[in-house]
Every structure is written in structure tokens, then in C-alpha cells.
Design a protein around this motif. Structure first.
Motif, PDB file in Angstrom:
ATOM      1  N   PRO A  92       0.815  -1.216   0.000  1.00 28.45           N
ATOM      2  CA  PRO A  92       0.000   0.000   0.000  1.00 28.45           C
ATOM      3  C   PRO A  92       0.849   1.266   0.000  1.00 28.45           C
ATOM      4  O   PRO A  92       1.903   1.319   0.632  1.00 28.45           O
ATOM      5  CB  PRO A  92      -0.812  -0.123   1.294  1.00 28.45           C
ATOM      6  N   ILE A  93       0.376   2.273  -0.716  1.00 24.65           N
ATOM      7  CA  ILE A  93       1.039   3.567  -0.779  1.00 24.65           C
ATOM      8  C   ILE A  93       0.157   4.583  -0.063  1.00 24.65           C
ATOM      9  O   ILE A  93      -1.027   4.721  -0.391  1.00 24.65           O
ATOM     10  CB  ILE A  93       1.257   4.025  -2.234  1.00 24.65           C
ATOM     11  N   PRO A  94       0.670   5.303   0.921  1.00 26.80           N
ATOM     12  CA  PRO A  94      -0.123   6.325   1.607  1.00 26.80           C
ATOM     13  C   PRO A  94      -0.675   7.362   0.626  1.00 26.80           C
ATOM     14  O   PRO A  94      -0.039   7.664  -0.395  1.00 26.80           O
ATOM     15  CB  PRO A  94       0.875   6.960   2.586  1.00 26.80           C
ATOM     16  N   GLU A  95      -1.826   7.899   0.954  1.00 22.33           N
ATOM     17  CA  GLU A  95      -2.486   8.844   0.053  1.00 22.33           C
ATOM     18  C   GLU A  95      -1.687  10.123  -0.152  1.00 22.33           C
ATOM     19  O   GLU A  95      -1.833  10.784  -1.190  1.00 22.33           O
ATOM     20  CB  GLU A  95      -3.881   9.190   0.590  1.00 22.33           C
ATOM     21  N   ASP A  96      -0.849  10.490   0.819  1.00 21.37           N
ATOM     22  CA  ASP A  96      -0.103  11.738   0.689  1.00 21.37           C
ATOM     23  C   ASP A  96       1.110  11.611  -0.225  1.00 21.37           C
ATOM     24  O   ASP A  96       1.761  12.609  -0.541  1.00 21.37           O
ATOM     25  CB  ASP A  96       0.346  12.239   2.072  1.00 21.37           C
ATOM     26  N   VAL A  97       1.421  10.403  -0.678  1.00 23.44           N
ATOM     27  CA  VAL A  97       2.552  10.192  -1.586  1.00 23.44           C
ATOM     28  C   VAL A  97       2.070  10.306  -3.027  1.00 23.44           C
ATOM     29  O   VAL A  97       1.202   9.545  -3.478  1.00 23.44           O
ATOM     30  CB  VAL A  97       3.199   8.810  -1.353  1.00 23.44           C
ATOM     31  N   THR A  98       2.650  11.259  -3.754  1.00 20.48           N
ATOM     32  CA  THR A  98       2.237  11.492  -5.146  1.00 20.48           C
ATOM     33  C   THR A  98       3.272  11.025  -6.157  1.00 20.48           C
ATOM     34  O   THR A  98       2.947  10.833  -7.330  1.00 20.48           O
ATOM     35  CB  THR A  98       1.994  12.990  -5.365  1.00 20.48           C
ATOM     36  N   GLY A  99       4.511  10.860  -5.727  1.00 16.03           N
ATOM     37  CA  GLY A  99       5.587  10.514  -6.650  1.00 16.03           C
ATOM     38  C   GLY A  99       6.363  11.737  -7.108  1.00 16.03           C
ATOM     39  O   GLY A  99       7.475  11.618  -7.641  1.00 16.03           O
ATOM     40  N   GLU A 100       5.777  12.916  -6.896  1.00 14.80           N
ATOM     41  CA  GLU A 100       6.440  14.153  -7.282  1.00 14.80           C
ATOM     42  C   GLU A 100       7.572  14.504  -6.313  1.00 14.80           C
ATOM     43  O   GLU A 100       8.344  15.432  -6.567  1.00 14.80           O
ATOM     44  CB  GLU A 100       5.428  15.302  -7.329  1.00 14.80           C
ATOM     45  N   GLU A 101       7.649  13.780  -5.185  1.00 13.97           N
ATOM     46  CA  GLU A 101       8.652  14.093  -4.174  1.00 13.97           C
ATOM     47  C   GLU A 101      10.067  13.690  -4.573  1.00 13.97           C
ATOM     48  O   GLU A 101      11.035  14.124  -3.952  1.00 13.97           O
ATOM     49  CB  GLU A 101       8.302  13.392  -2.855  1.00 13.97           C
ATOM     50  N   ILE A 102      10.216  12.856  -5.577  1.00 15.04           N
ATOM     51  CA  ILE A 102      11.545  12.378  -5.959  1.00 15.04           C
ATOM     52  C   ILE A 102      12.352  13.479  -6.645  1.00 15.04           C
ATOM     53  O   ILE A 102      11.806  14.468  -7.137  1.00 15.04           O
ATOM     54  CB  ILE A 102      11.450  11.153  -6.894  1.00 15.04           C
ATOM     55  N   ASP A 103      13.668  13.286  -6.688  1.00 18.71           N
ATOM     56  CA  ASP A 103      14.546  14.267  -7.327  1.00 18.71           C
ATOM     57  C   ASP A 103      14.227  14.395  -8.808  1.00 18.71           C
ATOM     58  O   ASP A 103      13.782  13.434  -9.458  1.00 18.71           O
ATOM     59  CB  ASP A 103      16.013  13.847  -7.173  1.00 18.71           C
ATOM     60  N   LYS A 104      14.498  15.563  -9.332  1.00 22.95           N
ATOM     61  CA  LYS A 104      14.174  15.802 -10.741  1.00 22.95           C
ATOM     62  C   LYS A 104      14.987  14.901 -11.671  1.00 22.95           C
ATOM     63  O   LYS A 104      14.515  14.515 -12.751  1.00 22.95           O
ATOM     64  CB  LYS A 104      14.396  17.265 -11.103  1.00 22.95           C
ATOM     65  N   ASP A 105      16.219  14.561 -11.258  1.00 21.32           N
ATOM     66  CA  ASP A 105      17.041  13.681 -12.097  1.00 21.32           C
ATOM     67  C   ASP A 105      16.422  12.290 -12.198  1.00 21.32           C
ATOM     68  O   ASP A 105      16.417  11.674 -13.279  1.00 21.32           O
ATOM     69  CB  ASP A 105      18.456  13.573 -11.522  1.00 21.32           C
TER      70      ASP A 105
END
Length: 268
Positions: A2-15
Motif C-alpha cells: 500500500p502507498i499512503p495517500e499523501d505520496v504522489t511521486g512528485e517528491e523524488i529528485d528531478k534527475d
């Protein structure tokens, strides 16, 4: 997983996000979310981080960032053979040497300190940045200690970075390793000095240098309240408490007077 709802994937580094652009959009989003969970959990819940890394690896094993994350998660769980394989794969994909010290430390974890020392003398080390070179020095010193070569470990750590008065991200760990090696060699006076220097540099509490320093000084920490003894009553009497006590005393006095009267009547 399961992935928490607050995790969008946008948090990762731009690279890393750029690397994932080679994947279909929905797949890239799923992989990104799992990588975020690896980064979020790796310090406090290594097993959980490892689980998410395996999901990401299953989804996108040809992405270098995924192989690297899987390596870090395996390393955090002391799965050194697996971590080494993932780091090697990531290095082949990127051609960089940033993971070289970690790969050498995996060799130590696998009981091959001689291999770690060989890697410490390889040309790749010269391509590392300053932080990477310090990390490689720490690994090499650890390998020397694995082999019972304490004096060599101490010499390995003696460097311009150790002697520098400026504080860098690696300073506390380098001073700590030096102090620990000195202590292992029976040089407790010098060890104390360097544990104290490690404390000065350890601004984020990345080491237990303060505890080691206290241990050398013979300082013992105890709980302020011994659980085996009852707590002292710290209640401050109030006006109502005082009045209640007076009423109780008056009642007792009246009862004593009545008892005395009853006793005289019985004698009469």
C-alpha cells in the motif's frame, strides 16, 4: 504494497523523475511512488523500504535509479551480496563511480576485506569527489580493522580532512572512526580527545560520540525517577485540603469526648 495517500511521486529528485520519463506515464508514477517510500522508510523501517524497493525493481529493473534504490535498501538490511549486485548494475548503466565506496563496503560485509582494500587503491577512487574519497578512506580503515591491523587503520584515517578545523558533512564520522580505532588500540587518552572533537562536529546526532565520551569519563546516566521506588508525593496542600483535615480532627475530638463521658457514666 500500500502507498499512503499523501505520496504522489512528485517528491523524488528531478534527475530520477527524468530517468522515469522513458516509462509509460502510469508505470512511471507507480515506480516513483515506490521510490518515495524507499527513501521515506530506509532509516526507520529498513525492512519496509526493502519491500517497496522490490516492487519498484519488479516494475522497472532497467532504470538505474531503481537499481540504486534497491541496492541501498538491501544494504540497509545487511543483504550485502544483493546490494553489491544492484550497485554494480547501476554503475554499469550510468558509468559513474559514486557507488564505489559502498560496493567496497559490501565486500567487507561479505567477509572479503582484502577485496575492499584492493578497491581502495583502484583508479576509480581518484574520480570520486571529496565526500566519496573520505568515505573510501573510512571503508579502507574498516577493512584494516577487520584484518586485525589496528595501527594500519589508524594511519589510514590520518589525513588532511581529519586535521582540518572546518566542519564538513563527513567530519563527525571521520573523527569518530579515528577515536574508535585509537580506543581499540588502547590509546584511551587520545581517543577521548577525538571523541570530544567528534561531538563538536556532530550537529545532527549522526554518531553516539557523546555517549562514548561519557563512557570513557565514567559518567553513568540514571533515570530521574527509579521505577522500583514509590514516587515522592509532590502534592501541594490547598485551602480545601486544610479545611478537610481540620473537620476530620474536630470529628475525632468530639468522638473522644463522648467516649470519655460514656466511660464515667459506666463507673457511676
Amino acid at each position: 504494497m500500500p502507498i499512503p495517500e499523501d505520496v504522489t511521486g512528485e517528491e523524488i529528485d528531478k534527475d530520477v523523475r527524468q530517468e522515469l520519463q522513458s516509462l509509460p506515464k502510469t508505470l512511471a508514477e507507480d515506480v516513483a511512488k515506490n521510490l518515495v517510500m524507499v527513501a521515506r522508510l530506509i532509516d526507520e523501517d529498513p525492512e519496509g523500504a526493502y519491500g517497496y524497493s522490490r516492487v519498484a525493481l519488479r516494475l522497472a529493473s532497467r532504470v538505474a535509479a531503481v537499481r540504486e534504490a534497491a541496492g541501498f535498501a538491501a544494504y540497509a538490511n545487511q543483504k550485502y551480496a544483493e546490494a553489491l549486485a544492484e550497485f554494480r548494475a547501476a554503475r554499469r548503466m550510468t558509468g559513474t563511480v559514486e557507488l564505489w565506496p559502498l560496493m567496497a563496503d559490501c565486500e567487507r560485509g561479505l567477509g572479503r576485506p582484502e577485496k575492499a582494500l584492493d578497491m581502495a587503491g583502484a583508479p576509480e577512487v581518484q574520480k570520486l569527489d571529496k565526500a566519496g574519497q573520505v568515505e573510501m578512506r573510512l571503508v579502507a580503515a574498516g577493512a584494516r580493522r577487520d584484518m586485525g591491523q589496528l595501527d594500519a587503520a589508524i594511519v589510514t584515517l590520518q589525513s588532511s580532512e581529519l586535521a582540518s578545523h572546518s566542519v564538513q558533512p563527513w567530519t563527525a564520522r571521520l573523527r569518530y572512526a579515528y577515536a574508535d580505532a585509537l580506543l581499540a588500540a588502547g590509546r584511551s587518552g587520545e581517543a577521548r580527545e577525538w571523541f570530544a572533537k567528534a561531538v563538536e562536529a556532530d550537529r545532527d546526532g549522526s554518531t553516539d560520540a557523546s555517549d562514548r565520551l561519557a563512557e570513557i569519563d565514567g559518567v553513568e546516566f540514571t533515570d530521574a525517577l527509579d521505577e522500583d521506588e514509590p514516587a515522592e508525593d509532590t502534592h501541594t496542600p490547598t485551602r480545601q485540603d486544610t479545611q478537610d483535615e481540620q473537620d476530620e480532627q474536630d470529628t475525632q475530638d468530639e468522638q473522644d469526648t463522648q467516649d470519655e463521658q460514656d466511660a464515667r457514666d459506666d463507673r457511676d
